[in-house]
Scaffold this active site. Structure first.
Site, PDB file in Angstrom:
ATOM      1  N   ASP A  13      10.493   1.282  18.860  1.00  0.00           N
ATOM      2  CA  ASP A  13       9.108   0.965  17.344  1.00  0.00           C
ATOM      3  C   ASP A  13       7.958  -0.256  17.083  1.00  0.00           C
ATOM      4  O   ASP A  13       8.788  -0.669  17.678  1.00  0.00           O
ATOM      5  CB  ASP A  13       9.918   1.537  15.616  1.00  0.00           C
ATOM      6  CG  ASP A  13       8.521   1.696  15.354  1.00  0.00           C
ATOM      7  OD1 ASP A  13       7.454   2.555  15.477  1.00  0.00           O
ATOM      8  OD2 ASP A  13       9.468   2.302  13.901  1.00  0.00           O
ATOM      9  N   GLY A  16       2.633   0.691  18.057  1.00  0.00           N
ATOM     10  CA  GLY A  16       1.126   0.401  17.070  1.00  0.00           C
ATOM     11  C   GLY A  16       1.009  -0.779  16.216  1.00  0.00           C
ATOM     12  O   GLY A  16      -0.740  -1.034  16.629  1.00  0.00           O
ATOM     13  N   TRP A  18       2.381  -3.916  16.889  1.00  0.00           N
ATOM     14  CA  TRP A  18       1.593  -4.583  18.131  1.00  0.00           C
ATOM     15  C   TRP A  18       0.378  -4.866  18.323  1.00  0.00           C
ATOM     16  O   TRP A  18      -0.653  -5.999  18.272  1.00  0.00           O
ATOM     17  CB  TRP A  18       3.063  -4.386  19.048  1.00  0.00           C
ATOM     18  CG  TRP A  18       2.854  -5.355  20.133  1.00  0.00           C
ATOM     19  CD1 TRP A  18       3.766  -6.745  20.664  1.00  0.00           C
ATOM     20  CD2 TRP A  18       1.704  -5.157  21.420  1.00  0.00           C
ATOM     21  NE1 TRP A  18       2.833  -7.040  21.577  1.00  0.00           N
ATOM     22  CE2 TRP A  18       1.871  -6.544  21.817  1.00  0.00           C
ATOM     23  CE3 TRP A  18      -0.047  -5.064  21.981  1.00  0.00           C
ATOM     24  CZ2 TRP A  18       1.198  -7.418  23.044  1.00  0.00           C
ATOM     25  CZ3 TRP A  18      -0.100  -5.721  22.729  1.00  0.00           C
ATOM     26  CH2 TRP A  18       0.010  -6.260  23.310  1.00  0.00           C
ATOM     27  N   HIS A  30       1.223   1.313  23.338  1.00  0.00           N
ATOM     28  CA  HIS A  30       1.925   2.279  23.809  1.00  0.00           C
ATOM     29  C   HIS A  30       2.229   1.863  26.069  1.00  0.00           C
ATOM     30  O   HIS A  30       2.789   1.659  25.978  1.00  0.00           O
ATOM     31  CB  HIS A  30       1.192   3.318  23.798  1.00  0.00           C
ATOM     32  CG  HIS A  30       1.258   3.966  22.541  1.00  0.00           C
ATOM     33  ND1 HIS A  30       2.295   3.843  21.822  1.00  0.00           N
ATOM     34  CD2 HIS A  30       0.435   5.013  21.860  1.00  0.00           C
ATOM     35  CE1 HIS A  30       1.929   4.418  20.510  1.00  0.00           C
ATOM     36  NE2 HIS A  30       1.325   4.766  20.144  1.00  0.00           N
ATOM     37  N   ASN A  61       5.862  13.112  15.570  1.00  0.00           N
ATOM     38  CA  ASN A  61       4.161  12.748  16.276  1.00  0.00           C
ATOM     39  C   ASN A  61       3.530  13.286  17.239  1.00  0.00           C
ATOM     40  O   ASN A  61       2.676  13.088  17.316  1.00  0.00           O
ATOM     41  CB  ASN A  61       5.586  11.493  17.546  1.00  0.00           C
ATOM     42  CG  ASN A  61       6.264  10.981  16.799  1.00  0.00           C
ATOM     43  OD1 ASN A  61       7.056  10.235  17.654  1.00  0.00           O
ATOM     44  ND2 ASN A  61       6.030  10.224  15.976  1.00  0.00           N
ATOM     45  N   TRP A  62       3.708  14.826  16.598  1.00  0.00           N
ATOM     46  CA  TRP A  62       2.970  15.526  17.690  1.00  0.00           C
ATOM     47  C   TRP A  62       2.010  16.235  16.500  1.00  0.00           C
ATOM     48  O   TRP A  62       0.836  15.949  16.244  1.00  0.00           O
ATOM     49  CB  TRP A  62       3.571  17.448  17.393  1.00  0.00           C
ATOM     50  CG  TRP A  62       4.301  17.847  18.440  1.00  0.00           C
ATOM     51  CD1 TRP A  62       5.125  17.852  19.110  1.00  0.00           C
ATOM     52  CD2 TRP A  62       3.953  17.519  20.128  1.00  0.00           C
ATOM     53  NE1 TRP A  62       5.823  17.926  20.547  1.00  0.00           N
ATOM     54  CE2 TRP A  62       5.580  17.974  20.814  1.00  0.00           C
ATOM     55  CE3 TRP A  62       2.743  17.324  20.894  1.00  0.00           C
ATOM     56  CZ2 TRP A  62       4.927  17.438  22.243  1.00  0.00           C
ATOM     57  CZ3 TRP A  62       2.439  17.199  21.803  1.00  0.00           C
ATOM     58  CH2 TRP A  62       3.322  17.995  22.393  1.00  0.00           C
ATOM     59  N   ARG A 175      16.915   0.034  16.707  1.00  0.00           N
ATOM     60  CA  ARG A 175      15.711   0.044  16.225  1.00  0.00           C
ATOM     61  C   ARG A 175      15.483  -1.092  16.535  1.00  0.00           C
ATOM     62  O   ARG A 175      15.407  -2.237  15.473  1.00  0.00           O
ATOM     63  CB  ARG A 175      15.568   1.041  14.433  1.00  0.00           C
ATOM     64  CG  ARG A 175      14.266   0.630  14.386  1.00  0.00           C
ATOM     65  CD  ARG A 175      14.455   2.275  13.857  1.00  0.00           C
ATOM     66  NE  ARG A 175      12.478   2.416  13.316  1.00  0.00           N
ATOM     67  CZ  ARG A 175      12.643   4.331  13.373  1.00  0.00           C
ATOM     68  NH1 ARG A 175      12.799   4.912  13.091  1.00  0.00           N
ATOM     69  NH2 ARG A 175      11.518   4.433  13.023  1.00  0.00           N
ATOM     70  N   ARG A 181      15.418   2.992   9.521  1.00  0.00           N
ATOM     71  CA  ARG A 181      16.179   4.595   9.614  1.00  0.00           C
ATOM     72  C   ARG A 181      16.867   5.209  10.753  1.00  0.00           C
ATOM     73  O   ARG A 181      15.850   4.699  11.803  1.00  0.00           O
ATOM     74  CB  ARG A 181      14.809   5.279   8.608  1.00  0.00           C
ATOM     75  CG  ARG A 181      12.927   5.141   9.351  1.00  0.00           C
ATOM     76  CD  ARG A 181      12.295   5.817   8.404  1.00  0.00           C
ATOM     77  NE  ARG A 181      10.536   5.325   9.065  1.00  0.00           N
ATOM     78  CZ  ARG A 181      10.297   4.518   8.326  1.00  0.00           C
ATOM     79  NH1 ARG A 181      10.662   3.546   6.990  1.00  0.00           N
ATOM     80  NH2 ARG A 181       9.163   4.538   8.461  1.00  0.00           N
TER      81      ARG A 181
HETATM   82  C1  IPE Z   1      10.090   7.033  15.622  1.00  0.00           C
HETATM   83  O1  IPE Z   1       9.085   6.367  15.150  1.00  0.00           O
HETATM   84  C2  IPE Z   1      10.142   7.634  16.859  1.00  0.00           C
HETATM   85  C3  IPE Z   1       9.468   6.870  18.020  1.00  0.00           C
HETATM   86  C4  IPE Z   1       9.437   5.790  18.280  1.00  0.00           C
HETATM   87  C5  IPE Z   1       9.102   7.968  19.243  1.00  0.00           C
HETATM   88  P1  IPE Z   1       7.834   6.830  14.095  1.00  0.00           P
HETATM   89  O2  IPE Z   1       6.951   5.256  13.835  1.00  0.00           O
HETATM   90  O3  IPE Z   1       7.643   8.301  14.658  1.00  0.00           O
HETATM   91  O4  IPE Z   1       8.824   6.831  12.945  1.00  0.00           O
HETATM   92  P2  IPE Z   1       8.245   6.663  11.139  1.00  0.00           P
HETATM   93  O5  IPE Z   1       7.337   7.693  10.740  1.00  0.00           O
HETATM   94  O6  IPE Z   1       8.163   5.767  11.326  1.00  0.00           O
HETATM   95  O7  IPE Z   1       9.995   6.833  10.844  1.00  0.00           O
HETATM   96  C1  IPE Z   2       6.386   3.771  18.762  1.00  0.00           C
HETATM   97  O1  IPE Z   2       5.899   3.257  18.566  1.00  0.00           O
HETATM   98  C2  IPE Z   2       6.126   4.945  19.580  1.00  0.00           C
HETATM   99  C3  IPE Z   2       5.538   5.946  19.246  1.00  0.00           C
HETATM  100  C4  IPE Z   2       6.417   6.853  18.510  1.00  0.00           C
HETATM  101  C5  IPE Z   2       5.102   7.003  20.134  1.00  0.00           C
HETATM  102  P1  IPE Z   2       4.272   3.250  16.957  1.00  0.00           P
HETATM  103  O2  IPE Z   2       3.497   4.276  17.207  1.00  0.00           O
HETATM  104  O3  IPE Z   2       5.458   4.244  15.786  1.00  0.00           O
HETATM  105  O4  IPE Z   2       4.037   2.634  15.948  1.00  0.00           O
HETATM  106  P2  IPE Z   2       3.744   1.443  15.013  1.00  0.00           P
HETATM  107  O5  IPE Z   2       5.252   2.298  14.320  1.00  0.00           O
HETATM  108  O6  IPE Z   2       2.934   2.999  14.750  1.00  0.00           O
HETATM  109  O7  IPE Z   2       3.500   0.134  14.676  1.00  0.00           O
HETATM  110 MG    MG Z   3       6.362   3.593  14.365  1.00  0.00          MG
END
Ligand code: IPE
Ligand code: IPE
Ligand code: MG
Length: 232
Positions: A13, A16, A18, A30, A61-62, A175, A181
């Site tokens: 996680d 975004g 970063w 990414h 994530n979709w 995590r 979570r």
């Molecule tokens: C969990 O991260 C899914 C992945 C790392 C691929 P999210 O960023 O989607 O989780 P939430 O929304 O913060 O719970």
């Molecule tokens: C994890 O990073 C990658 C995916 C869920 C695909 P995020 O994209 O969730 O990054 P944040 O949580 O927005 O920083």
């Molecule tokens: Mg995230």
């Protein structure tokens, strides 16, 4: 002697955040996150971790903006086609879990080719969770058992129908990025995993930090419901 987890699962996680901290687009986060994947896959292999599961894309994530979803799919396709030879060379078997039917056809094709080409890998299994949700996986498993006429289930029977069947449960869950979570990750399989959280965003996660997580894991006593006297 440091104890090496047989199976590590990682919720990668913070890509975004970063990027935002650097005034860059999320897609750049990414892209840098994908570089960390390469690094951590080989670090785990060097440390004799037998199974590594990476949460790359959740069912939820979709619902992200379509250009971000597209960027992630492109990155995934590129990762698969450019890393296949190395996975074969490093004897790493590749597996994908999740609702793969929802993925674009060209990604599914790359996934299939990578799984086939790396099947013989006996040094490590790299499992990537894509379009994955733990609750959805359990539902798919139970529906498939019902379809086969199974009337009553046990944990052992459910396990045979999960995407992860045949793979031992994760010993250690990591995590990144300071969230505490599970976000619908491996709900069944993580029942007795040791948990490790770090503030580091995934693109900044290093092999040294992996070692700190393993170190912390080795210091813990896993009791599985028993008393400590029973474990002596
Ligand atoms: C969990 O991260 C899914 C992945 C790392 C691929 P999210 O960023 O989607 O989780 P939430 O929304 O913060 O719970
Ligand atoms: C994890 O990073 C990658 C995916 C869920 C695909 P995020 O994209 O969730 O990054 P944040 O949580 O927005 O920083
Ligand atoms: Mg995230």
């Amino acid at each position: 002697m440091k104890q090496i987890p047989r199976h590590i699962a990682i919720i990668m996680d913070g890509n975004g955040r970063w990027a935002r901290e650097r005034g860059q687009p999320r897609a750049e986060g990414h892209r840098r996150g994908a570089e960390t994947i390469e690094n951590i896959v080989s670090a785990c292999r060097d440390r004799n971790v037998r199974h590594l599961t990476l949460y790359a894309f959740s069912e939820e994530n979709w619902r992200r903006p379509s250009e971000e979803v597209l960027a992630l799919m492109q990155l995934l396709r590129h990762f698969l086609s450019s890393k296949r030879a190395e996975l074969i060379e490093k004897k790493t078997a590749f597996r994908a879990i999740g609702d793969l039917e929802r993925l674009p056809a060209d990604v599914r094709q790359e996934l299939w080719e990578t799984c086939e080409a790396t099947k013989g890998g006996d040094r490590m299994t790299l499992i990537v969770a894509l379009s994955y949700g733990g609750r959805q996986e359990i539902c798919r498993a139970v529906n498939s058992l019902a379809g086969r006429g199974v009337k009553e289930v046990t944990p052992e029977i459910i396990e045979t129908a999960l995407d992860t069947s045949g793979i031992p449960d994760p010993d250690l869950l990591i995590r990144t990025s300071g969230e505490y979570r599970l976000s619908n990750f491996l709900l069944w399989q993580l029942a007795y995993a040791e948990l490790y959280f770090t503030e580091t965003h995934w693109p900044d996660f290093t092999a040294e930090e992996l070692d700190r997580a393993i170190e912390s894991f080795s210091r813990r006593q896993r009791r599985f419901g028993l008393t400590d006297d029973q474990l002596k």
